[in-house]
Design a protein around this motif. Structure first.
Motif, mmCIF file in Angstrom:
data_model
loop_
_atom_site.group_PDB
_atom_site.id
_atom_site.type_symbol
_atom_site.label_atom_id
_atom_site.label_comp_id
_atom_site.label_asym_id
_atom_site.label_seq_id
_atom_site.Cartn_x
_atom_site.Cartn_y
_atom_site.Cartn_z
ATOM 1 N N ASP A 1 0.992 -1.291 0.128
ATOM 2 C CA ASP A 1 -0.029 0.008 -0.147
ATOM 3 C C ASP A 1 0.990 1.191 0.170
ATOM 4 O OD1 ASP A 1 -2.226 -1.610 -0.081
ATOM 5 O OD2 ASP A 1 -2.274 -1.567 2.617
ATOM 6 N N SER A 2 0.597 2.118 -0.761
ATOM 7 C CA SER A 2 1.496 3.371 -0.958
ATOM 8 C C SER A 2 0.778 4.428 -1.641
ATOM 9 C CB SER A 2 2.676 3.274 -1.874
ATOM 10 O OG SER A 2 3.319 4.373 -2.067
ATOM 11 N N SER A 3 0.424 5.512 -0.922
ATOM 12 C CA SER A 3 -0.308 6.627 -1.298
ATOM 13 C C SER A 3 -1.726 6.401 -2.090
ATOM 14 C CB SER A 3 0.532 7.371 -2.272
ATOM 15 O OG SER A 3 1.619 7.925 -1.740
ATOM 16 N N GLU A 4 -2.475 5.655 -1.560
ATOM 17 C CA GLU A 4 -3.948 5.310 -2.118
ATOM 18 C C GLU A 4 -3.793 4.467 -3.176
ATOM 19 O OE1 GLU A 4 -5.962 8.915 -2.809
ATOM 20 O OE2 GLU A 4 -6.010 9.340 -0.663
ATOM 21 N N GLU A 5 -2.743 3.718 -3.455
ATOM 22 C CA GLU A 5 -2.382 2.739 -4.581
ATOM 23 C C GLU A 5 -1.830 1.726 -4.130
ATOM 24 O OE1 GLU A 5 -0.325 2.770 -9.055
ATOM 25 O OE2 GLU A 5 -0.167 4.305 -7.884
ATOM 26 N N LEU B 1 12.657 -0.475 2.047
ATOM 27 C CA LEU B 1 11.313 -0.949 1.469
ATOM 28 C C LEU B 1 11.887 -2.504 1.592
ATOM 29 C CD1 LEU B 1 8.543 -1.283 0.294
ATOM 30 C CD2 LEU B 1 9.557 -0.720 -1.849
ATOM 31 N N LEU B 2 12.930 -2.858 1.119
ATOM 32 C CA LEU B 2 13.171 -4.357 1.039
ATOM 33 C C LEU B 2 13.105 -5.079 2.703
ATOM 34 C CD1 LEU B 2 15.937 -4.591 -1.454
ATOM 35 C CD2 LEU B 2 13.719 -4.990 -1.805
ATOM 36 N N ASN B 3 13.622 -4.155 3.497
ATOM 37 C CA ASN B 3 13.617 -4.549 4.703
ATOM 38 C C ASN B 3 12.381 -4.676 5.364
ATOM 39 O OD1 ASN B 3 16.422 -4.919 5.083
ATOM 40 N ND2 ASN B 3 16.467 -2.877 5.737
ATOM 41 N N ARG B 4 11.279 -3.842 5.096
ATOM 42 C CA ARG B 4 9.998 -4.024 5.401
ATOM 43 C C ARG B 4 9.199 -5.237 4.898
ATOM 44 N NH1 ARG B 4 6.717 0.517 3.618
ATOM 45 N NH2 ARG B 4 5.039 -0.443 4.951
ATOM 46 N N ILE B 5 9.591 -5.582 3.833
ATOM 47 C CA ILE B 5 9.157 -6.701 3.119
ATOM 48 C C ILE B 5 9.675 -8.190 3.945
ATOM 49 C CG2 ILE B 5 8.925 -8.371 1.055
ATOM 50 C CD1 ILE B 5 9.377 -5.743 -0.508
ATOM 51 N N GLY C 1 10.513 8.390 -0.194
ATOM 52 C CA GLY C 1 9.793 7.355 0.528
ATOM 53 C C GLY C 1 8.508 6.913 -0.039
ATOM 54 N N ALA C 2 8.141 7.537 -1.185
ATOM 55 C CA ALA C 2 7.055 7.120 -1.707
ATOM 56 C C ALA C 2 7.163 6.179 -3.092
ATOM 57 C CB ALA C 2 5.843 8.189 -2.277
ATOM 58 N N LEU C 3 6.297 5.120 -3.249
ATOM 59 C CA LEU C 3 6.369 4.123 -4.388
ATOM 60 C C LEU C 3 5.712 4.707 -5.711
ATOM 61 C CD1 LEU C 3 7.930 1.665 -4.766
ATOM 62 C CD2 LEU C 3 5.918 0.426 -4.082
ATOM 63 N N ARG C 4 6.133 4.380 -6.784
ATOM 64 C CA ARG C 4 5.157 4.658 -8.101
ATOM 65 C C ARG C 4 5.715 3.788 -9.046
ATOM 66 N NH1 ARG C 4 7.392 10.673 -10.042
ATOM 67 N NH2 ARG C 4 9.412 10.010 -10.976
ATOM 68 N N GLU C 5 4.899 3.584 -10.109
ATOM 69 C CA GLU C 5 5.294 2.800 -11.188
ATOM 70 C C GLU C 5 5.882 3.688 -12.472
ATOM 71 O OE1 GLU C 5 4.971 -1.249 -13.184
ATOM 72 O OE2 GLU C 5 3.454 -0.642 -11.459
ATOM 73 N N ALA C 6 6.976 3.359 -12.481
ATOM 74 C CA ALA C 6 7.775 4.004 -13.844
ATOM 75 C C ALA C 6 6.998 3.711 -15.142
ATOM 76 C CB ALA C 6 9.393 3.486 -13.782
ATOM 77 N N ARG C 7 6.775 4.862 -15.751
ATOM 78 C CA ARG C 7 6.332 4.712 -17.066
ATOM 79 C C ARG C 7 7.435 4.710 -18.083
ATOM 80 N NH1 ARG C 7 1.724 2.844 -15.319
ATOM 81 N NH2 ARG C 7 0.901 4.489 -13.721
#
Length: 539
Positions: free
Chosen positions: A357-361, A384-388, A533-539
């Motif tokens: 879950d990241s920024s409503e996505e 992020l890897l450590n959180r996983i 710190g936010a995750l997004r899909e690269a286009r």
């Protein structure tokens, strides 16, 4: 030699425990841009320390024709300040003393014409993407990220412009922007460069490749075998094409030499059979009284001389063919071939293995997807890897849902040097059959006595394969792998091993890497970016 920047004359360096890092290395490196490559442990960093005077040769000589500056690979661990790394700390101290009213002539000698050194230092830092103000020049380098520390070293080269700049693994720990700064330095550098690197993209910006072959072995007389170096003109991609063609020819020559050796052995045996048959016929003729003994004796002596000559001729030809085969085989480089099967890592195409879950996505991985995790240094990729991993172990990480067994290959791989290879792998698979584990280790080219050797006795490349085996052969099998900058500090052969091993892996993959060629080689089809710190899909 007037075009040579570095000349090495029987250069030898032996560590206090008697281990040879370099032995009898002779050769030269021309002016211009040179990429220095070689397997881990070949002595590349030791050579750098000898070139800069940090180490003194045990024997032999180093001749440098010009001023030298170096960008070491371990700056992030340095206890120095930014000013010390930049080489301006004494000037700053003198400037500050003068500003307080101290008019000691020694301060003016130190300052010389560099009254604006602080401003120029800040400009150099900004030029490599690290804007610091003058007060931050006293900041300890260890408080910076690895990429930022490397940029301080680059700024120091910009500031002083030595005739030879030595860059030791300059793109390790650098993000995409940092790598671009290094490539920009290479493009704009007016002096000569010696780049020690395994970064294939970076090495495609050089004029030549120098390959260093290490030593450490001794001959029958107990003498150290010489280190060697070979120069290949052109970029790294040219080197690879030339090497591939050369190896193809060498392998064919070895096949031909092996065939010739077999032919000579067959002719020797055939000749021996004919001689034995003649001797039996002659003895039988004497026995049957068909030939007088005195005549038979003379013929026997003549036959023995002819047989000795013939036998000697065939033996000499066989020896020559054997020597030719040895020489041909010496030109064929041993290649690590990976042949493992990992069916338990398979993930069905429609099955979800991870949700974030990241920024409503919601970001998810389904089936055996391979995702590259990008973003600038310090953005939070490793976090992020450590959180996983935490979610996989405890199930209590907010916003992270893991529905698979997870394995992690961290940036810093730690193995117990006292454990054997087999014991190390079985720590991650305690119920696995030892014979099955040995077979899988053989598939990673850890054969013969390697499984029973202690990890501390292995080469760097072999230790990496052990770490890879511990990860891939874990029980239960990992169906989601997390790789954090896996190619940092790997030699080129180990990168190829990793690519081949991941080709056998059938699960999902998240890879933090700024090595675009590596990401293509392992089949990453999606990219996630971590920005602030936010995750997004690269286009």
């Amino acid at each position: 030699m007037e075009h040579s920047l570095i000349t090495l004359d029987s250069l030898t360096y032996t560590w206090p425990d008697g281990t040879a890092a370099l032995a009898g290395l002779t050769g030269s490196i021309a002016r211009g841009r040179t990429g220095l490559i070689g397997a881990n442990g070949a002595g590349k960093t030791t050579l750098v320390r000898l070139l800069t005077g940090e180490l003194a040769p045990t024997a032999g000589h180093v001749h440098l024709h010009g001023s030298v500056g170096v960008l070491p690979q371990d700056l992030a661990l340095s206890s120095q300040t930014v000013a010390e790394v930049l080489g301006i700390d004494r000037i700053l101290t003198a400037l500050r003393a003068v500003e307080t009213g101290d008019v000691d002539v020694a301060h003016f000698d130190v300052i010389g014409q560099d009254w604006d050194i602080a401003a120029r230092a800040c400009q150099a830092l900004a030029a490599v993407g690290l804007p610091l103000d003058e007060e931050e020049l006293d900041r300890p380098v260890r408080t910076l990220s690895g990429g930022e520390a490397m940029k301080v070293g680059l700024a120091g080269l910009h500031l002083h412009r030595p005739q030879l700049a030595i860059l030791d693994e300059p793109t390790n720990n650098l993000d995409t922007a940092g790598r671009a700064h290094v490539r920009g330095l290479i493009d704009s550098w007016r002096g000569s460069l010696l780049i020690i690197s395994h970064d294939r993209q970076l090495l495609d910006g050089v004029d030549r490749i120098v390959e260093l072959y290490g030593t450490g072995t001794r001959n029958a007389a107990g003498e150290l075998q010489a280190s060697t170096m070979r120069t290949w003109e052109g970029r790294f991609s040219d080197y690879r094409r030339q090497l591939a063609a050369e190896q193809e020819a060498a392998e064919q020559a070895a096949v031909t030499a092996r065939s010739e050796l077999g032919r000579q052995k067959h002719k020797r045996i055939e000749a021996q059979i004919k001689l034995d048959r003649r001797q039996r016929t002659a003895k039988q003729a004497v026995k049957d009284g068909k030939v007088p003994p005195i005549v038979a004796g003379g013929k026997a002596m003549q036959a023995q001389k002819s047989a000795a000559k013939l036998t000697g001729t065939h033996a000499a030809r066989e020896t020559a063919a054997h020597q030719q085969l040895q020489e041909a085989q010496a030109q064929v480089r041993p290649r690590v071939v990976i042949d493992i099967e990992l069916p338990d890592t398979a993930v069905p195409a429609g099955r979800t293995v991870l949700e974030l879950d990241s920024s409503e996505e919601v970001f998810s991985i389904r089936g055996p997807e391979r995702v590259a995790l990008a973003g600038p240094n310090g953005a939070g990729k490793t976090t992020l890897l450590n959180r996983i991993m935490t979610a996989a172990h405890t199930g209590e990480e907010p916003g992270v849902r893991v529905i698979a067994e997870v394995g992690l290959l961290p940036q810093r791989i730690l193995l117990d040097p006292q454990l054997s290879v087999l014991e190390t792998v079985r720590c991650a698979a305690p119920h696995a059959d030892p014979h099955t584990v040995r077979a899988q280790l053989a598939g990673l080219n850890l054969k013969k006595g390697r499984p029973d050797q202690s990890v501390g006795q292995l080469s760097g490349g072999e230790r990496f394969r052990v770490a890879l085996a511990r990860l891939l052969l874990a029980d239960p099998a990992p169906q989601l792998l997390l790789l954090d900058e896996p190619t940092n500090s790997l030699d080129l052969e180990s990168v190829e091993v990793l690519v081949e091993a991941l080709a056998a892996y059938q699960g999902a993959l998240i890879v933090v890497s700024h090595d675009a060629e590596f990401l293509t080689d392992i089949g990453c089809t999606r990219t996630w970016e971590v920005i602030g710190g936010a995750l997004r899909e690269a286009r």
